[in-house]
Design a protein around this motif. Sequence first.
Motif, short mmCIF file in Angstrom:
data_model
loop_
_atom_site.label_atom_id
_atom_site.label_comp_id
_atom_site.label_asym_id
_atom_site.label_seq_id
_atom_site.Cartn_x
_atom_site.Cartn_y
_atom_site.Cartn_z
N GLY A 128 0.84 -1.18 0.00
CA GLY A 128 0.00 0.00 0.00
C GLY A 128 0.88 1.24 0.00
N ASP A 129 0.26 2.40 -0.18
CA ASP A 129 1.01 3.66 -0.23
C ASP A 129 1.21 4.16 1.20
OD1 ASP A 129 2.26 5.97 -0.95
OD2 ASP A 129 0.82 6.51 -2.51
N ASN A 130 2.18 3.56 1.89
CA ASN A 130 2.36 3.82 3.30
C ASN A 130 2.81 5.25 3.60
OD1 ASN A 130 1.88 1.09 4.50
ND2 ASN A 130 3.50 0.54 3.09
N GLU A 131 3.71 5.77 2.79
CA GLU A 131 4.20 7.13 3.06
C GLU A 131 3.09 8.16 2.85
OE1 GLU A 131 7.90 10.12 1.97
OE2 GLU A 131 8.01 7.99 1.46
N ARG A 132 2.34 8.01 1.77
CA ARG A 132 1.23 8.94 1.54
C ARG A 132 0.20 8.83 2.66
NH1 ARG A 132 -3.81 9.07 -0.84
NH2 ARG A 132 -3.70 6.92 -1.56
N SER A 189 11.06 -2.66 9.75
CA SER A 189 10.12 -2.97 8.67
C SER A 189 9.89 -1.75 7.78
CB SER A 189 8.78 -3.45 9.24
OG SER A 189 8.05 -2.37 9.80
N SER A 190 9.72 -2.00 6.48
CA SER A 190 9.50 -0.90 5.55
C SER A 190 8.16 -0.22 5.79
CB SER A 190 9.57 -1.41 4.11
OG SER A 190 8.50 -2.29 3.82
N THR A 191 7.15 -0.97 6.23
CA THR A 191 5.85 -0.36 6.48
C THR A 191 5.96 0.69 7.58
OG1 THR A 191 5.34 -2.22 7.95
CG2 THR A 191 4.47 -2.32 5.72
N ASN A 192 6.64 0.35 8.67
CA ASN A 192 6.80 1.30 9.76
C ASN A 192 7.63 2.49 9.31
OD1 ASN A 192 6.75 1.90 12.82
ND2 ASN A 192 8.89 2.09 12.25
N ARG A 193 8.73 2.23 8.61
CA ARG A 193 9.62 3.31 8.15
C ARG A 193 8.86 4.30 7.27
NH1 ARG A 193 13.06 0.93 3.84
NH2 ARG A 193 11.17 1.44 2.64
N ASP A 194 8.09 3.78 6.31
CA ASP A 194 7.41 4.66 5.36
C ASP A 194 6.24 5.41 6.00
OD1 ASP A 194 9.23 3.75 3.55
OD2 ASP A 194 7.85 2.41 2.51
N ARG A 195 5.50 4.74 6.90
CA ARG A 195 4.39 5.42 7.56
C ARG A 195 4.91 6.54 8.47
NH1 ARG A 195 1.00 -0.23 8.81
NH2 ARG A 195 0.79 -0.73 6.58
N GLU A 196 5.98 6.25 9.18
CA GLU A 196 6.55 7.30 10.05
C GLU A 196 7.15 8.42 9.24
OE1 GLU A 196 9.35 7.78 14.01
OE2 GLU A 196 9.43 5.90 12.87
N ARG A 197 7.85 8.10 8.17
CA ARG A 197 8.45 9.15 7.34
C ARG A 197 7.38 10.06 6.76
NH1 ARG A 197 12.59 6.83 3.28
NH2 ARG A 197 10.73 5.85 2.40
N GLY A 198 6.28 9.47 6.27
CA GLY A 198 5.19 10.29 5.75
C GLY A 198 4.56 11.16 6.83
N VAL A 252 -0.08 0.35 -4.28
CA VAL A 252 -1.53 0.49 -4.46
C VAL A 252 -2.04 1.54 -3.46
CG1 VAL A 252 -3.75 -0.70 -4.51
CG2 VAL A 252 -1.66 -1.94 -5.11
N GLY A 253 -2.75 2.53 -3.95
CA GLY A 253 -3.22 3.62 -3.10
C GLY A 253 -4.34 3.21 -2.16
N GLY A 254 -4.47 3.94 -1.04
CA GLY A 254 -5.55 3.72 -0.08
C GLY A 254 -6.24 5.04 0.24
#
Length: 341
Positions: free
Chosen positions: A162-166, A192-201, A321-323
Motif C-alpha cells: 500500500g502507499d504507506n508514506e502517503r 520494517s519498511s511499512t513502519n519506516r514509510d508510515r513514520e516518514r510520511g 496500491v493507493g488507499g
Amino acid sequence: MSTARRVTATDVARRAGTSQSAVSRVFTPGASVSPDLRERVMEAARSLGYRPNAIARSLITRRSRIVAVAMADLGNPFYALVLEALSARLQAEGYQILLFTADPAAPSDPMIEQVMRYQVDAVVLASTGLSSALARECRALGVPVVMFNRMTDDPDLSCVTGDNERGGREVAAFLASGGHRRPAFIAGLEGSSTNRDRERGFVRGLAEAGLAAPPRAAGYYSYEGAAAATRALLREAAPDAIFCANDHMAIACIEVARHELGLSIPGDLSVVGFDDVGPARWRSYDLTSFSQPLGPMVEATVGMLLEFMDDPSLPVRRVVVGGELVLRGSARRPPAPLPCP
C-alpha cells in the motif's frame, strides 16, 4: 485382510471411453475440454469415487500447484484477512496455499530455507523479509517470490504494498487540520519498511503543517507493546493525538487511554490507526484509520505470481496500491475539508 484398490485415472478413462490424458485435462484448471467430454469424465469419476492424486500429477507436470505463504505477524487482524483473501484468489486459479509462520523479530532466511524444502511453485512473503542471496537462489530455481505489504530496494525481489508514506502524510494533515498541536507516533517494528514509510510520511506531513517531529515510542506491532508505548507517551509527552502504525496497536492505545487513564476519546485524545481492519468499524472503537486496499493488493500479487510462474525470466516488479483515510469517531475532525497532501 484385503485392502480396496485406489481408483486411478486409467479406470476413469476406461469407464468414460476416452484416454488418460483426456481425464487429466478435465481435472486441470484452465485446460481446454469440450462440455461433452467433461460431463462423461466427471460422471465416470463420480460413479467410481475417483479423486485426482495431486502428488502424482506434480511428478508429471513438475507443478505442485502449491504456493507457500510465509507470515510472521498472525496476531495482527490485517494478516488474517490477507491469508483469507490470498487463499480464495489462488484457489480460483487452481492453487492451494501452504502456510509457514515465524517470530516477527527473528531473521526470515531460516524459515524460507525450510519453505524451499517443499515443492512449491511460488512464495509470498507477508510481514517478513528475505536476504538478497536467498532471493537470487529462488530465482535461479525458477521459484517466483513476491513480498506482500513490504517494500524493498533489493533488485532481486518483487513486491506489492500500500502507499504507506502517503498514508502517513494524510494522517498528519488530518490531525493538523483538526487543531492538534502535540501529536505522537507509536511505531511498529523498527526494521520494517511499512513502519519506516508510515513514520516518514507522518513526520513530513507534520513539517508541512508547521509542526515539530513527534515524540515516539515503539509498540512492535503488538497489543502489549502498544499498551506500554501508550502509557509512556501519555506520561512523558502529554500528546493531544496519537498515530499508531497499525490498527492492532491503535486499539490497545484506546483501551489504555480510556480504561486505565480515564481519558475521553476523542475529547482528551485523538487516536488514528492504519489498515482499517474489522475491529476499526466496531462501535466500541470507531477508529479513524488509513485503509489498506486489500483486494487490489491481493489481485496484484496473484497476477504477478501467475505471470512469473509462466515466465520466470520476467523482470522484477514493484507495485504500490493507493488507499484512503477513513474518518470515524476516534479523532477530532477538522472544521473544513482536508487539503490534498
